[in-house]
Write a protein that holds these residues in place. Structure first.
Motif, PDB file in Angstrom:
ATOM      1  N   GLY A  81       0.817  -1.200   0.000  1.00  0.00           N
ATOM      2  CA  GLY A  81       0.000   0.000   0.000  1.00  0.00           C
ATOM      3  C   GLY A  81       0.853   1.253   0.000  1.00  0.00           C
ATOM      4  N   PRO A  82       0.268   2.392   0.354  1.00  0.00           N
ATOM      5  CA  PRO A  82       0.996   3.666   0.319  1.00  0.00           C
ATOM      6  C   PRO A  82       2.274   3.627   1.158  1.00  0.00           C
ATOM      7  N   THR A  83       3.256   4.396   0.708  1.00  0.00           N
ATOM      8  CA  THR A  83       4.521   4.461   1.437  1.00  0.00           C
ATOM      9  C   THR A  83       4.303   4.982   2.852  1.00  0.00           C
ATOM     10  N   ASP A  84       3.451   6.010   2.989  1.00  0.00           N
ATOM     11  CA  ASP A  84       3.126   6.562   4.301  1.00  0.00           C
ATOM     12  C   ASP A  84       2.142   5.627   5.000  1.00  0.00           C
ATOM     13  N   LYS A  85       2.580   5.075   6.117  1.00  0.00           N
ATOM     14  CA  LYS A  85       1.757   4.087   6.820  1.00  0.00           C
ATOM     15  C   LYS A  85       0.420   4.665   7.264  1.00  0.00           C
ATOM     16  N   ARG A  86       0.359   5.963   7.513  1.00  0.00           N
ATOM     17  CA  ARG A  86      -0.902   6.572   7.957  1.00  0.00           C
ATOM     18  C   ARG A  86      -1.972   6.474   6.880  1.00  0.00           C
ATOM     19  N   ALA A  87      -1.539   6.473   5.615  1.00  0.00           N
ATOM     20  CA  ALA A  87      -2.500   6.448   4.510  1.00  0.00           C
ATOM     21  C   ALA A  87      -3.086   5.067   4.283  1.00  0.00           C
ATOM     22  N   LYS A  90      -4.718   3.314   6.205  1.00  0.00           N
ATOM     23  CA  LYS A  90      -6.052   3.183   6.784  1.00  0.00           C
ATOM     24  C   LYS A  90      -7.130   3.612   5.798  1.00  0.00           C
ATOM     25  N   LEU A  91      -6.736   4.306   4.727  1.00  0.00           N
ATOM     26  CA  LEU A  91      -7.688   4.739   3.715  1.00  0.00           C
ATOM     27  C   LEU A  91      -7.846   3.712   2.596  1.00  0.00           C
ATOM     28  N   MET A  92      -7.043   2.643   2.648  1.00  0.00           N
ATOM     29  CA  MET A  92      -7.108   1.623   1.596  1.00  0.00           C
ATOM     30  C   MET A  92      -8.429   0.867   1.644  1.00  0.00           C
ATOM     31  N   LYS A  93      -8.982   0.599   0.474  1.00  0.00           N
ATOM     32  CA  LYS A  93     -10.198  -0.204   0.398  1.00  0.00           C
ATOM     33  C   LYS A  93      -9.885  -1.681   0.223  1.00  0.00           C
ATOM     34  N   PHE A  94      -8.725  -1.989  -0.362  1.00  0.00           N
ATOM     35  CA  PHE A  94      -8.373  -3.379  -0.621  1.00  0.00           C
ATOM     36  C   PHE A  94      -7.440  -3.904   0.461  1.00  0.00           C
ATOM     37  N   PRO A  95      -7.515  -5.196   0.791  1.00  0.00           N
ATOM     38  CA  PRO A  95      -6.571  -5.773   1.755  1.00  0.00           C
ATOM     39  C   PRO A  95      -5.141  -5.702   1.219  1.00  0.00           C
ATOM     40  N   GLN A  96      -4.181  -5.630   2.119  1.00  0.00           N
ATOM     41  CA  GLN A  96      -2.781  -5.685   1.698  1.00  0.00           C
ATOM     42  C   GLN A  96      -2.496  -7.037   1.040  1.00  0.00           C
ATOM     43  N   TYR A  97      -1.621  -7.009   0.037  1.00  0.00           N
ATOM     44  CA  TYR A  97      -1.179  -8.212  -0.675  1.00  0.00           C
ATOM     45  C   TYR A  97      -2.383  -9.023  -1.163  1.00  0.00           C
ATOM     46  N   SER A  98      -3.124  -8.394  -2.075  1.00  0.00           N
ATOM     47  CA  SER A  98      -4.327  -9.034  -2.605  1.00  0.00           C
ATOM     48  C   SER A  98      -4.483  -8.723  -4.089  1.00  0.00           C
ATOM     49  N   ALA A 131       4.969 -10.145  -3.654  1.00  0.00           N
ATOM     50  CA  ALA A 131       4.976  -8.837  -2.991  1.00  0.00           C
ATOM     51  C   ALA A 131       6.034  -7.915  -3.592  1.00  0.00           C
ATOM     52  N   MET A 132       7.189  -8.459  -3.910  1.00  0.00           N
ATOM     53  CA  MET A 132       8.256  -7.633  -4.475  1.00  0.00           C
ATOM     54  C   MET A 132       7.846  -7.035  -5.821  1.00  0.00           C
ATOM     55  N   GLY A 133       7.242  -7.847  -6.680  1.00  0.00           N
ATOM     56  CA  GLY A 133       6.791  -7.340  -7.970  1.00  0.00           C
ATOM     57  C   GLY A 133       5.697  -6.309  -7.827  1.00  0.00           C
ATOM     58  N   THR A 134       4.751  -6.562  -6.915  1.00  0.00           N
ATOM     59  CA  THR A 134       3.637  -5.640  -6.701  1.00  0.00           C
ATOM     60  C   THR A 134       4.114  -4.299  -6.169  1.00  0.00           C
ATOM     61  N   ASP A 135       4.992  -4.330  -5.186  1.00  0.00           N
ATOM     62  CA  ASP A 135       5.473  -3.084  -4.589  1.00  0.00           C
ATOM     63  C   ASP A 135       6.354  -2.290  -5.543  1.00  0.00           C
ATOM     64  N   LEU A 136       7.104  -2.998  -6.383  1.00  0.00           N
ATOM     65  CA  LEU A 136       7.919  -2.298  -7.377  1.00  0.00           C
ATOM     66  C   LEU A 136       7.017  -1.544  -8.362  1.00  0.00           C
ATOM     67  N   ILE A 190      -7.087   9.953  -3.885  1.00  0.00           N
ATOM     68  CA  ILE A 190      -6.497  10.227  -2.564  1.00  0.00           C
ATOM     69  C   ILE A 190      -5.179   9.476  -2.397  1.00  0.00           C
ATOM     70  N   LEU A 191      -5.156   8.198  -2.797  1.00  0.00           N
ATOM     71  CA  LEU A 191      -3.920   7.427  -2.675  1.00  0.00           C
ATOM     72  C   LEU A 191      -2.843   7.960  -3.616  1.00  0.00           C
ATOM     73  N   ARG A 192      -3.265   8.428  -4.790  1.00  0.00           N
ATOM     74  CA  ARG A 192      -2.293   9.014  -5.722  1.00  0.00           C
ATOM     75  C   ARG A 192      -1.670  10.274  -5.122  1.00  0.00           C
ATOM     76  N   LEU A 193      -2.506  11.142  -4.544  1.00  0.00           N
ATOM     77  CA  LEU A 193      -1.998  12.375  -3.945  1.00  0.00           C
ATOM     78  C   LEU A 193      -1.080  12.091  -2.754  1.00  0.00           C
ATOM     79  N   THR A 194      -1.413  11.060  -2.015  1.00  0.00           N
ATOM     80  CA  THR A 194      -0.567  10.678  -0.876  1.00  0.00           C
ATOM     81  C   THR A 194       0.851  10.368  -1.329  1.00  0.00           C
TER      82      THR A 194
END
Length: 946
Positions: free
Chosen positions: A588-594, A596-604, A630-635, A829-833
């Motif tokens: 998800g977003p680099t900033d951990k605070r953001a 909480k705004l995710m609609k999708f589960p992590q690593y999904s 996870a590595m491919g997704t995060d890249l 919102i996630l893009r702006l973050t």
């Protein structure tokens, strides 16, 4: 009654013998080894605690030994509490004193040592029974006589006991000496006595080292789980130098030097656990097993192990292809992988099924796998009780020993999750060992064929020689193949012992205070190593080429090709290959605070449905494959928001660090993630770092207490929770099994903030008390008798959150399946973050007006604030008010703004963020006033201050 006992006796005999043939076929006969060696050639000596001594004595009794048990008291108590030498052993020369000391041990255990000198077969029988008693590490073969060559085995065993006990006494004495008045007559006299004893220990260490070396392979001692290292030759040499150079001119230096030197033996003491240690071990045992009690956890373990089996067989197939090409082109040495290696492994895998299933059953009965290793990293494997073998426990019960049945039965039930974990891993260890055996038999047969052809033999003769070699390996397995079988079995189950500084760190984490933060160490370390081997460890190609290891090069290249291929495939999918129809989410977003705004589960992976919703499937629990995904997704996520897409250095950094981030989210390392969050303050808390750490400590202490009560709850099938829920008694435990049941019965997520009742009369509750209550509410949210008493958990937009869908398969399914909506506002919102580094501040959990104090909100009050923030319109009206305009409520207003021409014409993302954030802040400001007006508690606290 007699028939019942006879039937029970037959059944226990069946349990004892079940799987023994399969174990011999899979693991072979126990090896006769030199005293077990550590990674640096250290001599390994096991310290027996009181539980293990009882178990050993019990096994001797069962084998027919009628004498007293092993005496492990302080040998002669060389010093009294005042530091005075008590034992008058040193009136003759040192060698005579040494003999006296050795005889002292044998005299204390005279009948036992005589019993140990029985014929070899009887000793093996005794030890076979001893192994079933459940203590961790016990001698598997007795020391064998070699008359005229070296001292008898019982002297070697006694000498090891004496040397370590002397080290214990001499450490005590050195500390006493350093506390005496400097230069006093008493200190000088004490120094002389201590030096004489040190000389004895030095000579004893030297004699033992030489005798053990002369024994060679004749001295058979079992491998120990809890290994305590002592480098005997080095210790003997250092002791000799110390005794030779010591003088009365600097007694303090001598004392400090001895204490420093003796640190090696301090690690190899015969431990007598204190009540505090027993309590600590019991708490950690309950805590770890409560984490493992969910059926989902065990399905994750099975799925991860099975997936890794398939992955490595595919890698072996590719390695065979690489080796075949290199062999045809005459590149590299002849020792290269063969195409048939993977087929041989598959053949071994299927042929191992019967034995693997039998050894699973045997492991469950015995409480430990045949190699005695496990994923559970605990200081002791059984905190209380003296037996973990179900057959032995039942046999003793049939003989009338019901006290041990109660204690050991409770102990077994507490550790049942760990028992299942060992049972599951036992299956995969057996199939791996058989895979390796068949592969190596094939490889060596093939190598024999190639060598024969090169030597001019006919194909018929070469084939005959190849078949003979294959048969030889299968029936008389070489030692290096056995070691390969052991190593790969541990590797395939992520149990390879870590080495070097990581091993030191692992031992440090055994401290109970650290164990609650890092309950598992070896497993996540091995998972990360496997991911790195398949993505960034290109250095292995160079080292294998340099060493001329053809097969190892083929394997390394195959791992890297498949690992990076999987990661890059996921990179393509996550980069938008299917547009908005498929959304791949990583950390998800680099900033951990953001996040909480995710609609999708992590690593999904989320797939768009006809009604516009998305169906999400997690892929985070199939290690190490999940790490590659996870590595491919995060890249992909990183490059999507990176200005300079050609920044190779940044790409490599993102590719590498994504594994560390993924590891943080592993359930094994949840405590580490929580600790870093406490230090970094990523949960939008206003406390300083010190207070956050105190809160973290309170939470973890509550976790341990909850694990104990949760264990009791699980063993009683939830009855304590039911009684507590009916009577109002605050008994709530924390157990993963109970939490799984709760998720199925009540798929709604619960708000675990402090409740109205907990805040009543305590408006300015302390931060630490609040942390305790929130953890207690977390336990309630995982308990089917209490979860419906907590308010629902809402996301930023006031939508109810769910922990599942209430399907039966969620009881064991490691893949979480969820349905979510994903709008243009979420995407923007996630893009702006990522582009601006700015995040919408979470809804406040404390409230104030003007210069008043900030008061914590209860979960119900917080939900009220969240709902009002999302419902209130631009004029401050709520649904039901005249003139209310739903089109200017928060989400509608943001959606209109995002789609407006004015917004899209803004040049800078910072301005776009400000435009959206202004709307959020306006609605929150009006909602805050409304919640104070509508809530009697808050209005009473704040309205008069306005």
């Amino acid at each position: 009654m007699r028939r019942v006992l006879m039937s029970l006796s037959k059944f226990t005999k069946f349990l004892k013998e079940y799987g023994t043939d399969a174990e011999k076929r899979s693991y072979g006969e126990p090896e006769a080894k030199l005293v077990t060696e550590g990674s640096r050639g250290d001599v390994i000596v096991k310290g027996l605690d009181d539980t293990e001594i009882k178990a050993l004595n019990q096994s001797l009794k069962e084998d027919g030994y009628k004498g007293p048990g092993l005496n492990m008291g302080r040998i002669g108590e060389l010093f009294d509490e005042k530091g005075q030498l008590k034992l008058k052993l040193f009136e003759g020369n040192i060698e005579q004193s040494l003999d006296i000391l050795l005889n002292n041990v044998k005299q204390q255990n005279k009948e036992l040592f005589a019993y140990m000198r029985r014929n070899t077969q009887s000793m093996d029988d005794m030890l076979a029974m001893a192994e079933t008693t459940g203590f961790e590490n016990i001698l598997s073969a007795m020391l064998k006589r070699k008359p005229g060559e070296v001292p008898p085995p019982e002297d070697i065993l006694g000498g090891l006991v004496v040397m370590i006990k002397m080290g214990q006494e001499l450490q005590f004495g050195a500390n006493k000496m350093l506390k005496m008045e400097k230069g006093s007559e008493g200190q000088l006299e004490f120094y002389k006595q201590h030096k004489m004893l040190a000389g004895v220990q030095s000579l004893l260490a030297s004699n033992l080292s030489g005798a053990i070396s002369e024994y060679g392979r004749g001295l058979a001692v079992v491998r120990n789980i809890a290994k305590l290292d002592l480098n005997l030759p080095k210790f003997a040499e250092d002791m000799s130098k110390l005794v030779e150079t010591a003088g009365t001119s600097n007694i303090e230096l001598y004392g400090h030097q001895y204490l420093s030197l003796n640190n090696a033996t301090a690690r190899a003491k015969y431990l007598e656990r204190t009540k505090g240690q027993v309590l600590g071990d019991t708490l950690m045992e309950a805590y770890i097993n409560s984490l493992l009690s969910s059926p989902v956890t065990h399905m994750v373990n099975i799925a991860g192990n099975f997936g890794f089996q398939l992955q490595t067989m595919v890698e072996r197939g590719l390695a065979g292809g690489i080796g075949t090409v290199r062999r045809a082109l005459k590149l590299g040495p002849d020792d290269q992988a063969y195409l048939g290696d993977a087929m041989a492994e598959a053949h071994g895998f299927f042929n191992a099924q019967s034995d693997a299933l039998k050894i699973m059953g045997r492991t469950f009965v015995q409480g430990k796998s045949s190699d005695e290793l496990s994923k559970i990293d605990l200081r002791v494997q059984q905190a209380y009780g003296d037996d973990d073998n179900l057959a032995s426990i039942m046999e003793r019960a049939s003989q009338g020993d019901f006290k041990q049945l109660g204690i050991n039965g409770l102990s077994v039930m507490t550790r049942l999750p760990g028992r299942f974990l060992a049972t599951e891993d036992a299956y995969f260890k057996v199939v791996t060992r058989r895979r390796v055996l068949y592969r190596e038999a094939f490889r060596r047969g093939q190598q024999e064929y190639d060598l024969a052809i090169k030597s001019g033999a006919t194909k018929e003769k070469a084939l005959e020689m190849s078949k003979q070699k294959y048969q030889d390996v299968m029936t008389n397995t070489p030692q290096d193949v056995k070691e390969m079988m052991t190593d790969e079995a541990l590797k395939q189950t992520f149990q390879t012992p870590v080495k070097g500084s990581l091993a030191t760190l692992g031992k440090t984490i055994q401290n109970p205070f650290l164990k609650v933060i890092v309950p598992f160490f070896n497993t996540p370390t091995n998972i990360i190593n496997e991911v790195f081997d398949r993505t960034i460890r290109f250095d292995k190609l160079y080292t294998t080429l340099k060493k001329g290891e053809g097969e190892e090069f083929d394997k390394a290249l195959s791992k890297l090709a498949i690992g990076n291929g999987v990661a890059m495939t996921m990179f393509g999918l996550a980069s938008g290959f299917f547009g908005d129809d498929v959304v791949i989410t990583g950390q998800g977003p680099t900033d951990k605070r953001a996040r909480k705004l995710m609609k999708f589960p992590q690593y999904s992976a989320s797939f768009k449905q006809p009604d516009g919703t998305y169906r999400s499937y997690t892929f985070s629990r199939f290690d190490p494959m999940s790490g590659l995904l996870a590595m491919g997704t995060d890249l992909a996520h990183y490059l999507k928001h990176e200005d300079d897409a050609n920044a190779v250095e940044s790409m490599v950094k993102a590719y590498t660090l994504s594994v560390a981030e993924y590891a943080h989210n592993l359930p094994f390392l949840q405590g580490v993630s929580e600790l870093t969050s406490a230090i970094g303050g990523w949960n939008n808390t206003t406390e300083d770092t010190f207070q956050r750490l105190i809160n973290f400590g309170v939470s973890k202490a509550t976790d341990v207490g909850g694990a104990v009560t949760g264990t009791v709850d699980r063993l009683a099938f939830g009855l304590p929770s039911y009684i507590a829920s009916q009577t109002g008694i605050p008994f709530v435990g924390n157990d993963s099994f109970i939490a799984t049941m709760e998720r199925i019965n009540n798929p709604n997520s619960s708000n675990t903030m402090i409740t109205d009742d907990q805040l009543e009369g305590n408006a300015k509750v302390s931060s630490s008390t609040k942390a305790f209550y929130e953890r207690l509410n977390y336990f309630k949210s995982r308990n089917p008798f209490f979860s419906d008493r907590l308010p629902p958990k809402l996301n930023f937009w006031g939508e109810r959150l769910y922990q599942g869908e209430g399907r039966f398969d969620e009881f064991f399914n490691p893949v979480r399946v969820m349905t979510n909506r994903y709008t243009n506002v979420d995407k923007e919102i996630l893009r702006l973050t990522e582009r601006t580094g700015q995040v919408f501040v979470s809804h406040p959990k404390k409230i104030s007006m003007g210069n008043s104090d900030r008061y914590p909100l209860s979960g119900t009050e917080y939900n009220e604030l969240v709902m009002l923030t999302n419902e209130i319109d631009e004029t401050g009206l709520l649904p039901g008010d005249n003139g209310y305009d739903i089109n200017t409520s928060l989400l509608s207003a943001l959606e209109e703004e995002v789609n407006s021409e004015m917004y899209n014409n803004l040049e800078f993302d910072e301005d776009k963020y400000d435009a959206l954030n202004t709307i959020v802040q306006d609605r929150r400001k009006d909602a805050k006033k409304k919640v104070i007006e509508q809530n009697s508690r808050l209005s009473g606290l704040l309205m008069e201050l306005n």
